[in-house]
Design an enzyme around this catalytic site. Structure first.
Site, PDB file in Angstrom:
ATOM      1  CB  THR A  14      -0.909   0.006   1.253  1.00  0.00           C
ATOM      2  OG1 THR A  14      -1.605  -1.235   1.288  1.00  0.00           O
ATOM      3  CG2 THR A  14      -1.894   1.143   1.237  1.00  0.00           C
ATOM      4  CB  VAL A  15       3.218   2.705   2.492  1.00  0.00           C
ATOM      5  CG1 VAL A  15       3.988   4.014   2.628  1.00  0.00           C
ATOM      6  CG2 VAL A  15       2.122   2.627   3.560  1.00  0.00           C
ATOM      7  CE  LYS A  90       2.255   0.621  13.107  1.00  0.00           C
ATOM      8  NZ  LYS A  90       1.288   1.029  12.146  1.00  0.00           N
ATOM      9  N   GLY A 119       0.828   9.131  10.824  1.00  0.00           N
ATOM     10  CA  GLY A 119       0.737   9.290   9.366  1.00  0.00           C
ATOM     11  C   GLY A 119       1.416  10.540   8.845  1.00  0.00           C
ATOM     12  CB  ILE A 121       0.468  14.606  11.956  1.00  0.00           C
ATOM     13  CG1 ILE A 121      -1.001  14.352  11.635  1.00  0.00           C
ATOM     14  CG2 ILE A 121       0.619  15.836  12.839  1.00  0.00           C
ATOM     15  CD1 ILE A 121      -1.836  13.982  12.848  1.00  0.00           C
ATOM     16  N   GLY A 172     -12.052   0.201   4.802  1.00  0.00           N
ATOM     17  CA  GLY A 172     -10.593   0.188   4.694  1.00  0.00           C
ATOM     18  C   GLY A 172      -9.900   0.961   5.813  1.00  0.00           C
ATOM     19  CD  GLU A 175      -3.817  -3.353   8.474  1.00  0.00           C
ATOM     20  OE1 GLU A 175      -3.451  -4.427   7.991  1.00  0.00           O
ATOM     21  OE2 GLU A 175      -3.382  -2.246   8.127  1.00  0.00           O
ATOM     22  CE  LYS A 190       0.664   4.366  14.766  1.00  0.00           C
ATOM     23  NZ  LYS A 190      -0.750   4.397  14.371  1.00  0.00           N
ATOM     24  N   GLY A 287      -3.226   5.771   5.547  1.00  0.00           N
ATOM     25  CA  GLY A 287      -3.564   5.882   4.127  1.00  0.00           C
ATOM     26  C   GLY A 287      -2.274   5.812   3.328  1.00  0.00           C
TER      27      GLY A 287
HETATM   28  N1  LIG Z   1      -0.932   1.350   5.202  1.00  0.00           N
HETATM   29  C1  LIG Z   1      -0.929   2.460   5.953  1.00  0.00           C
HETATM   30  O1  LIG Z   1      -1.852   3.273   5.909  1.00  0.00           O
HETATM   31  C2  LIG Z   1       0.240   2.734   6.851  1.00  0.00           C
HETATM   32  C3  LIG Z   1       0.228   3.878   7.660  1.00  0.00           C
HETATM   33  C4  LIG Z   1       1.329   4.168   8.478  1.00  0.00           C
HETATM   34  C5  LIG Z   1       2.407   3.295   8.509  1.00  0.00           C
HETATM   35  N2  LIG Z   1       2.365   2.160   7.739  1.00  0.00           N
HETATM   36  C6  LIG Z   1       3.517   1.277   7.810  1.00  0.00           C
HETATM   37  O2  LIG Z   1       4.101   1.162   6.515  1.00  0.00           O
HETATM   38  C7  LIG Z   1       4.703  -0.115   6.369  1.00  0.00           C
HETATM   39  C8  LIG Z   1       4.155  -0.770   5.100  1.00  0.00           C
HETATM   40  O3  LIG Z   1       2.759  -0.921   5.232  1.00  0.00           O
HETATM   41  P1  LIG Z   1       1.835  -1.338   3.991  1.00  0.00           P
HETATM   42  O4  LIG Z   1       0.438  -1.065   4.417  1.00  0.00           O
HETATM   43  O5  LIG Z   1       2.335  -0.727   2.738  1.00  0.00           O
HETATM   44  O6  LIG Z   1       2.089  -2.928   3.965  1.00  0.00           O
HETATM   45  P2  LIG Z   1       1.681  -3.955   2.820  1.00  0.00           P
HETATM   46  O7  LIG Z   1       0.661  -3.379   1.910  1.00  0.00           O
HETATM   47  O8  LIG Z   1       1.387  -5.248   3.511  1.00  0.00           O
HETATM   48  O9  LIG Z   1       3.029  -4.127   1.955  1.00  0.00           O
HETATM   49  C9  LIG Z   1       4.134  -4.803   2.451  1.00  0.00           C
HETATM   50  C10 LIG Z   1       5.165  -4.984   1.340  1.00  0.00           C
HETATM   51  O10 LIG Z   1       6.300  -5.640   1.899  1.00  0.00           O
HETATM   52  C11 LIG Z   1       6.587  -6.807   1.128  1.00  0.00           C
HETATM   53  N3  LIG Z   1       7.066  -7.859   2.020  1.00  0.00           N
HETATM   54  C12 LIG Z   1       6.423  -8.452   3.061  1.00  0.00           C
HETATM   55  N4  LIG Z   1       7.196  -9.406   3.614  1.00  0.00           N
HETATM   56  C13 LIG Z   1       8.344  -9.423   2.903  1.00  0.00           C
HETATM   57  C14 LIG Z   1       9.540 -10.195   2.993  1.00  0.00           C
HETATM   58  N5  LIG Z   1       9.693 -11.150   3.902  1.00  0.00           N
HETATM   59  N6  LIG Z   1      10.511  -9.930   2.110  1.00  0.00           N
HETATM   60  C15 LIG Z   1      10.373  -8.972   1.166  1.00  0.00           C
HETATM   61  N7  LIG Z   1       9.268  -8.220   1.029  1.00  0.00           N
HETATM   62  C16 LIG Z   1       8.266  -8.440   1.889  1.00  0.00           C
HETATM   63  C17 LIG Z   1       5.285  -7.211   0.495  1.00  0.00           C
HETATM   64  O11 LIG Z   1       5.593  -8.010  -0.624  1.00  0.00           O
HETATM   65  P3  LIG Z   1       4.486  -8.546  -1.663  1.00  0.00           P
HETATM   66  O12 LIG Z   1       4.102  -7.343  -2.476  1.00  0.00           O
HETATM   67  O13 LIG Z   1       5.213  -9.576  -2.444  1.00  0.00           O
HETATM   68  O14 LIG Z   1       3.359  -9.071  -0.820  1.00  0.00           O
HETATM   69  C18 LIG Z   1       4.669  -5.853   0.167  1.00  0.00           C
HETATM   70  O15 LIG Z   1       5.171  -5.370  -1.046  1.00  0.00           O
HETATM   71  C19 LIG Z   1       4.392  -0.881   7.657  1.00  0.00           C
HETATM   72  O16 LIG Z   1       5.467  -0.762   8.553  1.00  0.00           O
HETATM   73  C20 LIG Z   1       3.170  -0.138   8.213  1.00  0.00           C
HETATM   74  O17 LIG Z   1       3.044  -0.252   9.617  1.00  0.00           O
HETATM   75  C21 LIG Z   1       1.332   1.863   6.916  1.00  0.00           C
END
Ligand SMILES: NC(=O)c1ccc[n+]([C@@H]2O[C@H](COP(=O)([O-])OP(=O)(O)OC[C@H]3O[C@@H](n4cnc5c(N)ncnc54)[C@H](OP(=O)(O)O)[C@@H]3O)[C@@H](O)[C@H]2O)c1
Length: 407
Positions: A14-15, A90, A119, A121, A172, A175, A190, A287
């Site tokens: 997502t990010v 985090k 996020g 902020i 959304g 999770e 956090k 987001g």
């Molecule tokens: N989503 C939000 O709104 C949000 C907000 C604030 C902070 N965050 C933080 O941002 C970070 C990413 O979140 P996200 O929502 O983008 O997560 P996500 O959608 O689950 O994406 C995770 C990515 O990491 C890859 N990945 C997972 N395990 C792996 C491994 N063992 N080796 C290599 N690649 C691996 C996945 O690969 P595949 O593509 O092959 O599955 C995917 O591309 C997290 O730390 C989360 O806490 C997210």
């Protein structure tokens, strides 16, 4: 054309995907601000890329995998190889901060993680840089958008916790596995990060006392409205004379509180200190594109060469027994003398009552009270006595109250 800055992207979910899009869209603005054009030179996913190769090609590594394993190992290896790292993770920073900051400082490179808390902020930047040399007394706020959305919906529609959670998942905002959001663990990680930066002391997850919102009932929120209160999941990190405290708990706020109007998936963080009085920052707490925007900001800071000071002093003691005002919801027997019995227990424990509502008859009789501020240990002693009374039809429900300006 300006020289490219070579970015290795670990994780393109997502990010990560939003960051790739943002880098493409904002390439010119980034180059104008930093003098270098951002370019992603390698992507690691479960099914794509090879870490060593990406590391070799990158000047900066962005970790957007999440979790601690293998993210910790990759971040450590990148730092030790002299690459600055940006992360939105985090749990990684809260659990392995000491090790990662040591590695960054030994290699003389930056570790930035603005997106890990609240996020978009820029709360970390403000605490670490703008307020880096001031005394911070307290950092508190709403740092989990999922729970804020659920509580907002419960208050707005009278929905149960389960129904509001299901709706958050549909939209959304939550999770598929919302465990760490609703039980307070996400907010605790956090707050550990914010406390560390604000008080310049190591703070681990074990130092944070947290509870979630799973036990909140729609009638708690309805009664609170009668008292003029609104319910939030708060994170509170505070400096005391004899140490610090870091807490996460559901809490009623009086209507005029700056955090009371923060609704839906929004976050807000307040910082207090003797020379700053009070600062409030609010905005989207999560987001893809919003989080990616915070990551892009960290990348721009690294390329422009601004480096926050990360001076960590001695560990400070964690103060465990704090003062709070409490809301107490009792399902009681419908008989004379119930209020007098409860009041006697509270009085004997030196707890004074701010307001009382008595409602319902027969099997629906209940007593809802808001106490003035008292030590948690004192309130716990009174609660134990009250829980043992045979006039109670179920376990008492307790929620903390921020009482300022509400007395
Ligand atoms: N989503 C939000 O709104 C949000 C907000 C604030 C902070 N965050 C933080 O941002 C970070 C990413 O979140 P996200 O929502 O983008 O997560 P996500 O959608 O689950 O994406 C995770 C990515 O990491 C890859 N990945 C997972 N395990 C792996 C491994 N063992 N080796 C290599 N690649 C691996 C996945 O690969 P595949 O593509 O092959 O599955 C995917 O591309 C997290 O730390 C989360 O806490 C997210």
């Amino acid at each position: 054309m300006s020289e490219p800055v070579r970015i290795g992207l670990l994780g393109r979910g997502t990010v990560g995907a939003a960051l790739a899009q943002l880098i493409e869209e904002r390439e010119g603005a980034f180059a104008a601000a930093t003098g270098r054009r951002p370019e992603i030179v390698g992507v690691l996913r479960r099914t794509e890329g090879e870490f060593d190769e990406i590391l070799e090609r990158s000047e900066i590594v962005v970790e957007l995998i999440g979790g601690t394993d293998p993210a910790r190992e990759y971040v450590l290896r990148a730092l030790r190889a002299g690459r600055p790292v940006v992360s939105a993770n985090k749990q990684l920073i809260a659990q392995h901060g000491d090790e990662l900051f040591d590695a960054a400082s030994q290699a003389g490179v930056q570790l930035r993680f603005e997106a890990a808390v609240a996020g978009v902020i820029p709360v970390i930047r403000v605490i670490q840089e703008s307020l880096g040399a001031t005394e911070t007394a307290k950092v508190f706020g709403i740092v989990n958008g999922t729970t804020n959305y659920i509580l907002t919906e419960m208050a707005r529609t009278g929905a149960s916790f389960d129904d509001a959670l299901a709706q958050a998942q549909q939209l959304g905002y939550a999770e598929a596995d919302p465990g760490e959001d609703v039980n307070g663990a996400d907010a605790a990680a956090k707050m550990a990060i914010l406390a560390r930066l604000a008080f310049h002391t190591p703070v681990g997850l074990d130092d944070v006392v947290y509870e979630g919102i799973e036990g909140i009932q729609p009638d708690d929120i309805a009664y609170a409205k009668e008292f003029g209160l609104s319910l939030k999941l708060l994170g509170v990190a505070e400096r005391h004379q004899n140490g610090i405290s870091v807490r996460v708990f559901p809490c009623f706020l009086y209507r005029g509180h700056p955090l009371a109007p923060v609704e839906g998936p929004f976050n807000a963080v307040m910082v207090e200190g003797p020379s700053i009085t009070e600062i409030t920052m609010s905005g989207p707490g999560a987001g893809g594109i919003e989080t990616a925007s915070a990551v892009l900001g960290d990348l721009a800071s690294i390329v422009s060469g601004t480096a926050p000071v990360h001076a960590i002093g001695e560990p400070l003691p964690v103060v465990r027994d704090l003062s709070f005002a409490f809301y107490l919801h009792l399902e009681v027997a419908d008989q004379p003398g119930v209020l007098a019995t409860i009041a006697e227990v509270l009085g004997r424990n030196e707890i004074s009552v701010h307001s009382v509502v008595q409602r319902g008859l027969g099997d629906d009789a209940r007593l809802v009270m808001v106490m003035h501020e008292t030590l948690e240990s004192r309130f716990a002693a009174a609660l134990e006595e009250i829980s043992g009374l045979d006039i109670l039809r179920s376990s008492p429900r307790v929620i903390r109250v921020i009482e300022e300006e509400f007395v």
